[in-house]
Design an enzyme around this catalytic site. Structure first.
Site, mmCIF file in Angstrom:
data_model
loop_
_atom_site.group_PDB
_atom_site.id
_atom_site.type_symbol
_atom_site.label_atom_id
_atom_site.label_comp_id
_atom_site.label_asym_id
_atom_site.label_seq_id
_atom_site.Cartn_x
_atom_site.Cartn_y
_atom_site.Cartn_z
ATOM 1 C CB CYS A 27 -0.927 0.076 1.233
ATOM 2 S SG CYS A 27 -0.141 -0.276 2.977
ATOM 3 C CB VAL A 28 4.343 2.157 -0.728
ATOM 4 C CG1 VAL A 28 5.004 3.570 -0.613
ATOM 5 C CG2 VAL A 28 4.607 1.771 0.786
#
Length: 135
Positions: free
Chosen positions: A134-135
């Site tokens: 989730c970056v």
């Protein structure tokens, strides 16, 4: 030789190399460097340090400033030290739910401390490699 400077101490460095005569080979040789207090460390395209063993609290403050955090409070350090400890034990960044549970901060409070979020902000400041997902 320095190719370009970026805000907040970022720069691209192009090492002197005899085969760096054309743009294709020069692009391969480029690396990103982050400068602070007469030190420099290699970072990836998102600002995550590439040699976590070079991390210290001075570097943490310099990295935090790139995200607009001008001061690291006790609350920041609680999150940073938890993330570093978890990473040293499990070689992965903690899940956000676990981070919140173990530090006692809500997700909103984490975002208040690290405006770019727990993964991109807090993990970067803590000197971890870029988390996957989730970056």
């Amino acid at each position: 030789m320095i190719a370009a400077y970026y805000d907040c101490g970022w720069k691209l460095a192009r090492p002197a190399h005899p085969e760096a005569n054309n743009m294709a080979s020069a692009a391969i040789l480029e690396k990103r460097l982050f400068n602070w207090d007469s030190h420099e460390v290699e970072v990836d395209e998102d600002g995550f340090i590439q040699q976590p063993e070079l991390w210290d609290e001075h570097l943490a403050l310099a990295l935090a400033q790139t995200d607009g955090v001008t001061e690291l409070t006790d609350a920041h350090w609680k999150v940073i030290h938890y993330i570093r400890g978890y990473f040293q034990e499990f070689e992965i960044a903690p899940m956000i739910r676990k981070l919140c549970k173990e530090t006692g901060f809500t997700l909103r409070e984490i975002y208040d401390l690290f405006p770019s979020g727990p993964a991109k902000g807090a993990c970067k400041v803590a000197g971890l490699p870029k988390p996957t997902g989730c970056v």
